[in-house]
Every structure is written in C-alpha cells, then in structure tokens.
Design a protein around this motif. Structure first.
Motif, PDB file in Angstrom:
ATOM      1  N   ARG A   1      -9.685   6.535  -4.033  1.00 37.19           N
ATOM      2  CA  ARG A   1      -9.405   7.919  -3.666  1.00 37.19           C
ATOM      3  C   ARG A   1     -10.624   8.808  -3.865  1.00 37.19           C
ATOM      4  O   ARG A   1     -10.914   9.683  -3.045  1.00 37.19           O
TER       5      ARG A   1
ATOM      6  N   ASP B   1     -10.567   4.500   3.390  1.00 38.82           N
ATOM      7  CA  ASP B   1      -9.265   4.396   4.048  1.00 38.82           C
ATOM      8  C   ASP B   1      -9.097   3.113   4.858  1.00 38.82           C
ATOM      9  O   ASP B   1      -8.202   3.009   5.691  1.00 38.82           O
TER      10      ASP B   1
ATOM     11  N   ASP C   1      -0.807   4.590  -0.022  1.00 38.98           N
ATOM     12  CA  ASP C   1      -1.544   5.679   0.598  1.00 38.98           C
ATOM     13  C   ASP C   1      -1.584   5.489   2.112  1.00 38.98           C
ATOM     14  O   ASP C   1      -1.352   4.396   2.631  1.00 38.98           O
ATOM     15  N   LYS C   2      -1.926   6.580   2.798  1.00 37.68           N
ATOM     16  CA  LYS C   2      -2.051   6.507   4.262  1.00 37.68           C
ATOM     17  C   LYS C   2      -3.437   6.003   4.611  1.00 37.68           C
ATOM     18  O   LYS C   2      -4.448   6.637   4.292  1.00 37.68           O
TER      19      LYS C   2
ATOM     20  N   GLU D   1       0.828  -1.207   0.000  1.00 37.51           N
ATOM     21  CA  GLU D   1       0.000   0.000   0.000  1.00 37.51           C
ATOM     22  C   GLU D   1       0.865   1.261   0.000  1.00 37.51           C
ATOM     23  O   GLU D   1       1.882   1.329   0.695  1.00 37.51           O
TER      24      GLU D   1
END
Length: 940
Positions: A838, A843, A811-812, A809
């Motif tokens: 996104r 998330d 992204d945060k 991964e």
C-alpha cells in the motif's frame, strides 16, 4: 546428668503417669526433624540420649534405688525405647528383606540396634512403658524389637516418616505395625491369590510355548502384579470408585489385558497369529499388541466399574499425564469436583523409567495443583532391579527408584514380590490410603525379570550372576503353592488342578483364536456416540460456526463488565472499555476479543471450555485477562462464567482457565488425556512461546499426531503456539511450524496460521460443531494481537460467516490477467507485505493468505490461482527456507497450479535463507532481513 535431670525428667515422668506417652513420642519426632521446635529442656535430653552423652552408669537401675530414682530410670528407658521405635519407622526399611533373588543383602544399621540407645542384654526382658505407641501399654525390649523387625524389616519396607501430615503418618502406623499381613488372609483369600498367580503365570508359560521367540514383554518374575492390581481395583470399587483408568508400559501389558481387563484370550492369540486388532471396516495403521489398550465394564461386589487401559508407545512414562488428565475429565463430567472419589488413576511403571523419566516428576508435581488434582494416583512400580541391561547403580542416584515420590510426600511401600500376601496387603492398604486422603501412593514391587528385555534377548551377556540366580529360582506361584500346602490352606492336588483347568481353557482359546475376528471397535461409544471418522470434504462443506449477532453482543457485554465493588487494575479497565466499544460499534474486534467470543458462545451452547498453560489466565502478552484479579483483595473473577446464570434453563457451561506449572510435556499430556474423555468440551493448551512446545515433542509425536491412526482414539485438543518473527531472538520466534506439517498425513490434524480474529473464532468453534474430532494446531500471533489491521467486524462472526481456509486478495487491483505476481503466505508476514504494498502503490501483485495449511486446501487455492492465469506464483514466509511451510507447500502448490490449468508451473520461494537457528538475536539484523524479504516479494 544433673544438667538435664530436673524439670525435664520430672515433666516426662508426669507425662507418662498421665498417659501422654504418645504426646512425648510426638515431641521426639518433632525434635528429630527440627531440634529448635521443642522446649530447650526436651531438646537437651533428646540430644544427650542420641549422642550417648548420658553414660549407661547414670541410667543403671541400682538394687535398692529410691522411688524417684527408679521412676527416672524407667522414664529414660521409655524415652530410649521411643527413640528406637522412631529409628525403625524412619530407617527400618534399610534392613527389609526385599530382594526375592537374595542378591541384595541389607547391611546392618547401628541406629536399629538397641545397644545404640544404652540397652544391654540384661534389659531385653524388662517391661518398658510405651503407652500404646506400638499398640501395647507396656512391652519388654525383646517384644518391642520383635514387633519392629516384623513390621519394618520383613518382606515390606515402609517409607512414610517424610510425610508432614500427622494424620497420614498415624494412619499408616496403625495399619502397618504388628505385621498384620501375616494374619490378614483366610483360606479362601489365599486360594484366590493362588488362582490369580496361576492365571498370570499360566498365560506367560502358554505364550512362551506357543509363540516361541515372539516379543511379548512378559511378566515372568513379576506375576504378583496381577493379584496386586486386581486387589487395588476391588478395593477402589468398594470405596465408591466407578471408573478406573490404567496406564502402563509394555512389560506385562498382555497379561494385564487378559487377566485384569478381561480381553478375550482368543483375541490376543489371534493377534499373535497376525490378525489385526481392529475390524476390517475400521481404518488405521494399528500398533503392536503390547502397546494396545482396551476398555470394559466389570461387576465388582455388586457395583459396575468401568476399566480402561490407555494405549501407550515405547516412550514408557509418556502415558502418565494422559491417564491423569483423562481421570480429571471423568470427575468433572460426573460433577465430582470437590471429593474427586468417583474416578481413579492407576499407573504402572518400570523401576528404571520411574527413576529416569522426567515426565514422572512432572506428573507427580501436578498431583495436588488446583487445575490438575485428581484425588490421588496409585503407582505400582514393577521393579525388575534392572533397566534393559542397566543395573540400579547406573540407573538412579538415590537409594530407591521411587525416591522421586518423596517430593510430594507420598507414602512408599517396598515389598518382596515373592511374598504374594504381603504384596496384596500393600496394594489394599495404599488404595485405601488414596481413598482416605486423596493423595498419591506408591507400591514398589521388588521382583525380577525371568527373561531378557524381550523374549529373544540374552540377559546373561551383561548380568550373569543375576540370571544364574533366576535360573535356579522357583516361580512365585510355585513357591506360594508349596507354602499353602505346608500350611494346609490349599493342598498340592488342588493347586495342580487349578493349573490344569486354566491350561485347558487357554488351549481352547488358542483354537478359537485361529478363526477369531474382531466385530467392533470401542472408539465411538459412550460419550463419543454419534461422532464419526473425519470427513475429507470439509474444505467445501464445513460446519456452521456462525452465531446470531444478539448472542455475540450478549457475550461481548459480559466480558467487558466486572462486579460492583471489584477493584480492577486501571490498565485492564481501559481494555474492558475498549472491548465494550468494539462490541457496540461492531468494528475493530481484536484477537483476544475474538477468542473470548468463541469461548463464550460455546459456553452458551452447553460446551465447557478448559484452557491451561504457563500464565494463560493473563496471557503471555497481557492480551487475554480471562481471569481478573481484585487489586485490593486478590479475589478472582472470570467474566465468561457470568454471561448467564448457570443454574437456570438456558444458562451456560463453565470455563476453567489455569496457570499451569512450568511444564510442557506433562501439561500437554494431561490436556490430551482430558480431551480423550470429553468430546463435548473445548480443551486447549497454550505454550508461553511456541517453541516451548519442543519440550513436549514426545506427546505430540506419539499421541496428538498419531493416536487416532494407531489406537483409534480421537482428540479435539487445541494447541495454541505463539509464532512470529519480531526481532526477539531465536528462542521466541518460531513455534516450529515445519515439525507439525511434517507429521501431517491421513487428515490426522489441522495446522493453521491465521490472520484474523474472526477466522480464529470460527476455527475454535469448528472444533465442536463438526461431528468428528481432530487436533488443531494454531500458530497464534504476538504483535498481531494489537495490530491495527489484524481486526475483524462483528458481522464476520455473525450469520453467513464461517471459517475461511484461504483468504483471497482484499484490495482493488488490476484485472486478473494484468496481475503479474501472486504472493501466497500465512500469518504475520501478510501484514508486512500488505502495508509495504500500500505504501508503494503497487496494484499488480495479489496477496493471498493460506489460513489452513493442513489439510491442504488444494481446491480453494486452485480456484484462486485460476483468477490470475499469467501471474508468477511466489511463496513468501518469514522463517528460513528449511523451516516454516515452504518445504511442505512447494509440491502442493505445484499440484494446485496444475489444477488451475498451469501444468508444469512452479512456485518460487521468497524468505530467509536456510539457517541452523530459527532467527537472529540482533534486532537490526532482523529488521534488515525482514525488509529484504518483503522487498523481494514485491519487487518489479
């Protein structure tokens, strides 16, 4: 008569008087091929003579004819004689005595009868002026016919008048007319031919006696192949050839191995008794003995020549492009790019295969192309006059099995296999022709198959008449020995002694074979010295493929510049400017630039690069432009060959990029063969679309996937297969990833579906930076070539970087335990998932890219999955469930979950449902399907 007897006859007479008979013969040749190519007067005369429009009375020779009338009659005699001579050159082979069994009796052809041209019995002994056309200034008609029939209607049938090059035709005429093979061999040469036949026949008889019923696909009936092959090799060596690669089917392979390649008889007999051909400490499944190859160095006439016999499966002609590709590499390594005389290919064929297999046509078609030419291949067709149980009438549509070779204007000699001297003469002549003109040549050895398709087959089920004739026929060696005894060249006692000595040597080798053990394999010698069998630890300890930033910038500057005054296309000029900006900023490096950086850095390190495929210079998607074309002069410029001066210390190697002929199997086989010869070159084949590789499936199955295991032959070949579902229909979506994965085992090759230019860069460089070689199959992108997210930074190519088997991964997201789902995927679908996630602000779903599907990165995936102990695991793909990677990944992901401490957990599939066709042909349906699978993968 009056209509054509004026200037034309007088001009012809003047020509003959001035010694221009050969010129006029050439005029007639031109007229025969194209009547409009000569002056109308000549055309009228030739047409009248051909059609019989000139009555014989008009051409008669009155007792007291005036001098002019006499001269005109003599002139017409000469013209008719030239027409007869040409008829024999074109059609004489139709009455040649080619079948040793006598079952195919040639029909009479009127165009070979002097009466067709107005000659009668009274004309047979009258001298006719032919101006050295047959090497004689004058000859009687009887002499002319005798020379022609000896030359063209004896044991050799000559096809060469389809050749357009006059020098080639003239060369063959000079070498063949007058039947010189009848006086070409002295007693010593005849004894040598008999010795070769004795060895060929003796080996087969011995094997038949010692190994009853064992398949060996013997050469009985075609033993003349051995003296022909040895003669071709000796002739080539005398002409400066130092390396010969041979390809052949299984019939006669064992005989060739021992009597030409000099493999020890004890080794072959040991294999008959069940001993593996490889040493005990060498891994590999091996193969049946009649598929195996070997290599050796032999001294011929004081010169060392390297011989290699390429292993080949039962897909008979599959080896053809492999051998010629290997020879091309040998020539390139020797710097023999212009003359291409240092190395030569010899290909042997069966008659049915030569006529029926498309790879023959593909290999012939590439023989004179700039990217594939090798200075000519010698083809030897072992014509058994039957294919398994199929007779010629059902096996090919043309007159001969060799008719396909006329497509490249190759000379073709048909020869009766029971006339060994004629066979040897033809082998020598065609080898010399290849050396002289640098083109292919074909010898059709018309023989028979004494047993069935194999030694346990009963051929009389389907060919009773043929095998009745075979059973009653003496062997080729026996017939030749009797002939030599009658001539007084070799006595019957001497011939028998030859046979006895060879039989004794075989008995001795047979006893030695009982304890024979191979002590080495030849697969890591020569240019392969220093390489080792592949490692099983590359997942955690891979080769260093990083490059200093200054070197990357040097390459980047070179690929973005053109010479002063070079008229580059405006659209390409903008692309080059964009590349320059990428290198200067270190950001946004796209796929094609990453590829060019890989090529360029390898070139600077001394590795040559070879890329071929349909339209690969530009690239199917106009992305590569490795070769630029001047818009005003059509001149070519390859930026990667101008990074540094190649002739200075610290220079560079050369890249060659060739737009191939419209062939998949032939070209892929060629590039595979090239990779076998040069382990220090990066060799790539690019399919125009990935599914086009379907046409090369035999090469993939039999060579790329299994060659190392079967035959101990490494290859670092790279296959670039555009792959991705973009709504372009079923023919241009799938490279059939599942097929390659199904072939994967024993770490035989690498299969990657990459998502970043940097990872592609490292995958290519890794091919040469490790000390072993494995094929690399890359599902290359289409839309990702210009996707704004599918880019890399320069730092990802530089120090500290390397190939990434799995990309976790980026992204945060929430903390590991809060992630509810891990979606594993590969290739283009990742960016669809990333953009959708996104956009939706999700998330708690991690996206993990599996860049290398095989060898499966079990440890790395387990480590990644361990970070998400409570997450559901999903495999998402664009392809239907019965395609793509799902069936391959399913159980392997289960094992990685177990390694991550989640025994019993199973991955879930998300993607298109099972389908017979790879993709829909309707764009709206494609969009709906793609949105649905993305939505399911990211669903709450």
């Amino acid at each position: 008569m009056d209509a054509i007897s004026g200037l034309t006859i007088d001009s012809f007479l003047d020509g003959l008087k001035s010694g221009d008979g050969v010129y006029i013969a050439g005029l007639y040749d031109r007229w025969a091929e194209d009547p409009a190519s000569v002056e109308p007067g000549w055309a009228s005369l030739f047409a009248a003579l051909s059609s019989g429009a000139l009555p014989n009375s008009a051409l008669s020779r009155p007792a007291a004819a005036p001098p002019l009338a006499e001269a005109r009659a003599a002139t017409l005699d000469s013209i008719r004689a030239l027409m007869l001579i040409r008829a024999y050159r074109v059609r004489g082979h139709l009455e040649a005595q080619l079948d040793p069994l006598g079952l195919r009796v040639p029909k009479a052809h009127p165009e070979l009868d002097p009466a067709t041209y107005g000659f009668g019995p009274a004309d047979m002994d009258r001298p006719i002026f032919i101006d050295h056309v047959l090497g004689r200034e004058t000859a009687t008609l009887r002499e002319i016919v005798a020379i022609l029939r000896e030359t063209y209607c004896g044991p050799i049938g000559v096809e060469f008048m389809h050749i357009q090059d006059p020098d080639q035709k003239s060369w063959i005429q000079r070498r063949i007319e007058g039947a010189p093979w009848k006086t070409a061999f002295d007693a010593a040469a005849k004894r040598q031919i008999l010795s070769h036949l004795t060895e060929a026949e003796g080996f087969e008889v011995f094997c038949q006696r010692k190994f009853v019923g064992t398949k060996r696909f013997g050469l009985e009936g075609g033993e003349s192949l051995i003296p022909a092959l040895r003669t071709a090799i000796e002739t080539a060596a005398a002409g400066g050839v130092v390396e010969i690669a041979i390809g052949m089917p299984h019939r006669g392979r064992l005989n060739t191995l021992v009597n030409v390649m000099r493999k020890p008889f004890a080794a072959v007999f040991s294999e008959f008794q069940g001993t593996p051909s490889n040493p005990d400490d060498v891994q590999g499944s091996g193969d049946v003995k009649y598929h195996l190859g070997t290599s050796t160095d032999v001294e011929i006439g004081g010169r060392m020549v390297h011989l290699s016999l390429q292993p080949n499966p039962s897909h008979l002609e599959a080896v053809d492009p492999v051998v010629v590709g290997k020879i091309r590499a040998k020539q390139d390594m020797a710097g023999d790019r212009r003359g291409r005389r240092t190395a030569m290919a010899i290909l042997m064929h069966g008659d049915a295969a030569f006529a029926g297999q498309g790879l023959v046509a593909e290999t012939l078609a590439m023989s004179q192309l700039i990217g594939y030419r090798t200075g000519g291949t010698l083809h030897l067709v072992v014509n058994n006059q039957i294919g398994f149980t199929t007779v010629p009438l059902h096996a090919y549509s043309g007159l001969y099995c060799t008719d396909i070779a006329k497509s490249i204007q190759a000379p073709i000699l048909h020869v009766n296999g029971d006339d060994p001297e004629a066979v040897v003469f033809c082998a020598k002549l065609l080898t010399e022709f290849r050396l002289q003109f640098g083109v292919d040549a074909v010898l059709d050895l018309v023989c028979y198959r004494r047993h069935g398709h194999n030694e346990s087959d009963e051929p009389a089920f389907t060919q009773p008449l043929m095998y009745k004739a075979i059973r009653s026929r003496k062997t080729t060696r026996t017939l030749y020995a009797e002939r030599l005894a009658a001539e007084g060249a070799v006595s019957a006692a001497e011939a028998a002694a030859l046979q006895e000595r060879f039989a004794a040597a075989l008995e001795e080798a047979y006893e030695a074979g009982k304890t024979y053990k191979p002590n080495k394999a030849d697969w890591l010698e020569g240019r392969w010295t220093g390489l080792v069998p592949g490692s099983d630890d590359d997942e955690t300890r891979d080769a260093d493929t990083s490059v200093p930033l200054e070197t990357l910038r040097e390459v980047g500057q070179a690929i973005s510049r053109v010479p002063e005054g070079f008229a580059v296309h405006p659209k390409i000029a903008r692309q080059l400017e964009a590349k320059r900006a990428m290198i200067e900023t270190g950001e946004g490096i796209d796929w094609a630039t990453g590829e060019a950086l890989a090529f360029g850095t390898l070139l600077l390190e001394g590795h040559s690069v070879r890329l071929s495929g349909e339209d690969c210079q530009r690239g199917t998607f106009s992305q590569r432009h490795a070769v630029l074309i001047d818009q005003e002069t059509q001149a070519e410029y390859t930026p990667l060959n101008h990074i540094r001066p190649a002739n200075q210390p610290g220079g560079q190697a050369t890249i060659e990029v060739f737009n191939s002929l419209l062939s998949e199997a032939g070209v892929l086989g060629f590039e595979y063969g090239y990779s076998l010869a040069d382990p220090k070159a990066l060799v790539l084949w690019e399919a125009q679309f990935g599914d086009f590789a379907n046409g090369a499936q035999v090469i993939i199955d039999q060579f790329v996937a299994s060659g190392e295991t079967k035959w101990l032959r490494m290859s670092g070949l790279v296959m670039l297969l555009p792959h991705g579902f973009e709504g372009q229909g079923p023919e241009h979506s799938s490279a059939r990833l599942e097929r390659y994965l199904q072939l994967c085992a024993e770490r035989n090759m690498q299969v990657c579906n990459l998502t970043t230019p940097a990872n592609y860069f490292h995958a290519l460089r890794r091919q040469l930076k490790r000390n072993w070689r494995k094929p690399l199959i890359v599902m290359t992108p289409k839309s990702l070539l210009r996707h704004r997210l599918a880019v890399s930074t320069l730092a990802e190519f530089g120090p500290g970087s390397g190939f990434r088997h799995v990309i976790p991964e980026i992204d945060k997201l929430r903390a590991g335990e809060a992630v509810r789902r891990v979606v594993l995927c590969s290739g283009k679908v990742y960016y669809d998932l990333l953009e959708a996630r996104r956009e939706r602000g999700i998330d708690d779903i991690a996206l993990v890219r599996v860049e290398q599907l095989y060898p499966y990165p079990r440890k790395t995936i387990a480590r990644v999955l361990a970070q998400y102990p409570k997450a559901e695991v999903v495999w998402c793909q664009e392809e239907p469930a019965n395609m793509g990677a799902w069936c391959f990944m399913d159980r392997r992901l289960e094992s990685s979950l177990a390694d991550a401490g989640r025994a019993g957990a199973r991955p879930r599939y998300v993607g298109r449902r099972e389908a017979a066709s790879p993709a829909t042909g309707f764009y709206k349906v494609h969009v709906a399907e793609q949105e649905a699978l993305v939505a399911e993968a990211l669903a709450a």
